[in-house]
Design an enzyme around this catalytic site. Structure first.
Site, PDB file in Angstrom:
ATOM      1  N   HIS A 194      -1.835 -13.529   0.159  1.00  0.00           N
ATOM      2  CA  HIS A 194      -2.947 -12.788  -0.445  1.00  0.00           C
ATOM      3  C   HIS A 194      -4.229 -13.603  -0.467  1.00  0.00           C
ATOM      4  O   HIS A 194      -5.321 -13.050  -0.529  1.00  0.00           O
ATOM      5  CB  HIS A 194      -2.549 -12.257  -1.821  1.00  0.00           C
ATOM      6  CG  HIS A 194      -1.678 -11.046  -1.698  1.00  0.00           C
ATOM      7  ND1 HIS A 194      -0.310 -11.116  -1.756  1.00  0.00           N
ATOM      8  CD2 HIS A 194      -1.984  -9.754  -1.426  1.00  0.00           C
ATOM      9  CE1 HIS A 194       0.192  -9.913  -1.555  1.00  0.00           C
ATOM     10  NE2 HIS A 194      -0.796  -9.065  -1.361  1.00  0.00           N
ATOM     11  N   GLU A 436       7.899  -0.845   2.387  1.00  0.00           N
ATOM     12  CA  GLU A 436       7.781  -2.271   2.695  1.00  0.00           C
ATOM     13  C   GLU A 436       9.075  -3.037   2.426  1.00  0.00           C
ATOM     14  O   GLU A 436       9.111  -4.250   2.496  1.00  0.00           O
ATOM     15  CB  GLU A 436       6.600  -2.891   1.941  1.00  0.00           C
ATOM     16  CG  GLU A 436       6.463  -2.503   0.500  1.00  0.00           C
ATOM     17  CD  GLU A 436       5.165  -3.010  -0.156  1.00  0.00           C
ATOM     18  OE1 GLU A 436       4.401  -3.758   0.464  1.00  0.00           O
ATOM     19  OE2 GLU A 436       4.946  -2.654  -1.327  1.00  0.00           O
ATOM     20  N   ASP A 460       4.824  -7.120   3.886  1.00  0.00           N
ATOM     21  CA  ASP A 460       6.107  -7.340   3.223  1.00  0.00           C
ATOM     22  C   ASP A 460       7.280  -6.890   4.078  1.00  0.00           C
ATOM     23  O   ASP A 460       8.314  -7.549   4.104  1.00  0.00           O
ATOM     24  CB  ASP A 460       6.136  -6.606   1.874  1.00  0.00           C
ATOM     25  CG  ASP A 460       5.395  -7.394   0.822  1.00  0.00           C
ATOM     26  OD1 ASP A 460       5.660  -8.603   0.697  1.00  0.00           O
ATOM     27  OD2 ASP A 460       4.522  -6.823   0.151  1.00  0.00           O
ATOM     28  N   CYS A 507      -0.808  -0.042   6.178  1.00  0.00           N
ATOM     29  CA  CYS A 507      -1.924  -0.782   5.580  1.00  0.00           C
ATOM     30  C   CYS A 507      -1.704  -2.287   5.561  1.00  0.00           C
ATOM     31  O   CYS A 507      -2.428  -3.015   4.895  1.00  0.00           O
ATOM     32  CB  CYS A 507      -2.224  -0.256   4.178  1.00  0.00           C
ATOM     33  SG  CYS A 507      -0.800  -0.376   3.074  1.00  0.00           S
TER      34      CYS A 507
HETATM   35  C1  PEP Z   1       1.841  -5.040   2.719  1.00  0.00           C
HETATM   36  O1  PEP Z   1       2.822  -5.555   2.188  1.00  0.00           O
HETATM   37  O2  PEP Z   1       1.725  -4.860   3.952  1.00  0.00           O
HETATM   38  C2  PEP Z   1       0.698  -4.602   1.893  1.00  0.00           C
HETATM   39  C3  PEP Z   1      -0.295  -3.938   2.407  1.00  0.00           C
HETATM   40  O3  PEP Z   1       0.699  -4.969   0.585  1.00  0.00           O
HETATM   41  P1  PEP Z   1       0.368  -6.435   0.083  1.00  0.00           P
HETATM   42  O4  PEP Z   1      -0.162  -7.225   1.254  1.00  0.00           O
HETATM   43  O5  PEP Z   1      -0.640  -6.313  -0.998  1.00  0.00           O
HETATM   44  O6  PEP Z   1       1.680  -6.934  -0.394  1.00  0.00           O
HETATM   45 MG    MG Z   2       3.115  -5.437   0.075  1.00  0.00          MG
END
Ligand code: PEP
Ligand code: MG
Length: 580
Positions: A194, A436, A460, A507
């Site tokens: 993140h 995910e 994920d 996403c």
């Molecule tokens: C993902 O896991 O691809 C996602 C978009 O969520 P995050 O990156 O916030 O875990």
């Molecule tokens: Mg995620």
């Protein structure tokens, strides 16, 4: 000083050049402060007074420990006192204040850091351990030189620095959003951590997984970050700088060429229209969503609202934030993701037990179901905001129907309470889930029957499918988005969603790579949501290809045995339609 090149994992694109700042959270942050000629003597006097105060404190401490525990235990303080009498140290600091015309705390901090490093590298174990004593003393002196509350305060960082840290938590990265940070470098971390995502959101380059950057880079070194290739150049030569200036011009020129695409639909040559949306982490970044022509927000990561504060955001505050985003993106929509805490994201206001393996622990929807009080507050805020635009919501980390039903049951209660209170909300609000977790893929048909849409979270899904921690640089080479197992997971999700008549988006960071996005287009994905700065590049790919070619390439790619073969094949195919 000769040029040194370090290779890490590219985490956020772009080129930056500037002075480095080594951020060690275990240590203090001492901002550089220049002083005038007339202040030099008083600054030296301040330093001497701080040393004397520290000595006095240590004497008192030594007496107390001698009384309570005996002389043997107090002898360590003799070593501390010796350091504070060390004329090499004292002379270096006073000379440094005069020559560099910098504040006493900054010069002392720079000099003592070198002492600590010298001790830490000594072959003798006893002497090596003295590094922590010297470090302790430095803290004692610094407390007399500057406001103690500021010693760990990231807000006191100067602008225009390249931050070098062993690790940087997402909340640390967020707390720097109002600083003009030029880029991030970390020893550890992976491409989809993140922190990397925040760097992208802030539009600054980042390289992670550099292993020992904090040891190889010194404070105030000149550093170039090449976020595309994952390179860091320390003390670059004049020719290297020149080369990078040219590279930066080239990048700017090619991005300017993409500008024309902003107002065009993302439609293939043979007429297939897909949606290209932006991910949003900080509501303050909403303007960049518009700047890159996003058709709305496909993922609003709300957890950043909860970070860097001692209390939880109230319903009212969340309502304001969500409504503001909904209004700002209208006539497009926003998909608000409910709280995804845990994993690599923690907050101060709620104690989440640190699991042995945080990504497999009490994270995301699991946390919300354990804390319905926090969850309900957020659901109320989202529902109330839904009247201010086109708002939909989704739950993260759903691993099966049981969890989805539990979350929906709470949502039903919250809706009923709002109706009772005569508070308006969109009765037809769409509620989707993130796919995910492999268990969700395997039960996707059943899930699709009880939800309005899927959004595949590949960041994920890749880590859980391949058993590769997304933030661990040691296994980063195994984190393969094009691994056949990952592609099969994605294909199964798309097919399950379509068979049940629901919309399927993605996403994760995978959507922002034009090569992988070409593959996903061929696999039948309806919607691509990504960091705003990648939108035009992906749109360029979409408008340059035919859906039927993408479908053929995806079909053939799915027959290949390894991620590398897939990437090579798709890359060679895409080159035919998009040579640049
Ligand atoms: C993902 O896991 O691809 C996602 C978009 O969520 P995050 O990156 O916030 O875990
Ligand atoms: Mg995620």
């Amino acid at each position: 000083m000769s040029e040194i090149v370090l290779k890490g994992i590219p985490a956020a694109p772009g080129i930056a050049y500037g002075p480095s700042f080594i951020l060690d959270k275990g240590e203090f942050i001492v901002p550089k402060r220049s002083i005038s000629l007339s202040e030099i003597d008083s600054e030296i006097a301040r330093f001497e007074e701080a040393i004397n105060n520290a000595r006095r404190e240590i004497h008192l401490l030594k007496d107390k420990i001698t009384q309570d525990m005996g002389l043997a235990h107090a002898q360590i303080f003799d070593a501390h006192l010796l350091v504070l009498q060390d004329m090499t140290l004292i002379n270096q600091v006073t000379a440094g204040i005069r020559e560099a015309k910098s504040s006493a705390e900054y010069v002392f901090f720079t000099v003592i850091k070198k002492f600590v490093e010298a001790f830490a590298q000594m072959p003798d174990e006893y002497l090596r351990e003295r590094a922590s004593d010297v470090s302790d003393i430095s803290k004692r002196v610094l407390k007399h030189l500057m406001d103690e509350s500021k010693l760990h305060d990231l807000d006191s960082l100067q602008d225009d620095l390249i931050i070098v840290a062993h690790d940087l938590s997402p909340s640390d990265a967020v707390s720097m959003y109002n600083k003009k940070i030029k880029g991030f470098l970390t020893d550890i971390g992976g491409r989809t951590s993140h922190t990397a995502i925040i760097a992208k959101s802030l539009g600054v380059p980042a390289v992670v997984g550099l292993k020992d950057a904090t040891l190889r880079i010194n404070n105030q070194d000149s550093v170039i970050i090449d976020g595309q290739k994952g390179l860091v150049i320390i003390n670059p030569s004049a020719e290297t700088k020149e080369l990078y200036i040219k590279e930066q011009h080239k990048i700017t020129a090619s991005l300017e060429k993409l500008d024309d695409l902003k107002s065009l639909p993302a439609q293939t040559i043979d007429g297939k229209k897909v949606a290209i949306l932006a991910n949003l982490e900080l509501s303050s970044e909403i303007s960049s969503v518009r700047k890159y022509g996003a058709e709305g927000i496909g993922l609003y990561r709300t957890e950043f609202l909860y970070m860097n504060r001692l209390d939880l955001p109230s319903e009212e505050e969340q309502y304001e934030a969500y409504s503001q985003v909904a209004r700002a993106v209208a006539p497009f929509g926003v998909t608000i993701r409910t709280l995804d805490l845990g994993g690599d994201k923690f907050i101060s206001s709620v104690q989440i037990p640190r699991d042995m393996t945080p990504f497999l622990g009490c994270r995301a929807i699991r946390f919300c179901l354990e804390r319905p009080d926090i969850f309900k507050t957020q659901l109320r805020a989202i529902l109330r905001a839904s009247v201010h635009g086109c708002v939909q919501m989704m739950y993260p980390m759903i691993s099966g129907l049981g969890e989805l039903r539990q979350a929906n049951a709470i949502l039903t209660q919250v809706k009923a309470a709002l109706r009772d209170e005569k508070i308006p909300f969109d009765e037809n609000i769409k509620v989707g889930i993130m796919i995910e977790v492999p268990a969700a893929v395997m039960t996707a048909e059943a899930l699709a029957r009880e939800t309005h849409f899927f959004s595949i979270g590949t960041n994920d899904l890749i880590q859980y499918t391949l058993a590769v921690d997304r933030v661990n640089e040691k296994t980063a080479h195994l984190y393969e988005p094009a691994h056949p197992a990952v592609l099969k997971m994605i294909q199964k999700t798309i097919d399950a969603g379509h068979n049940e008549g629901i919309h399927v988006g993605l996403c994760g960071e995978m959507a922002s790579d034009p090569l992988l996005a070409f593959l996903l287009l061929g696999m039948g994905l309806d919607e691509f949501s990504m960091s705003a700065a990648s939108i035009l590049m992906v749109k360029r790919m979409v408008v340059s290809v035919k859906l039927q070619d993408a479908q053929r390439v995806a079909y053939e790619a799915m027959q290949l045995a390894t991620g590398q073969e897939v990437e090579e094949f798709v890359g060679s195919q895409l080159q035919k339609y998009l040579p640049s």
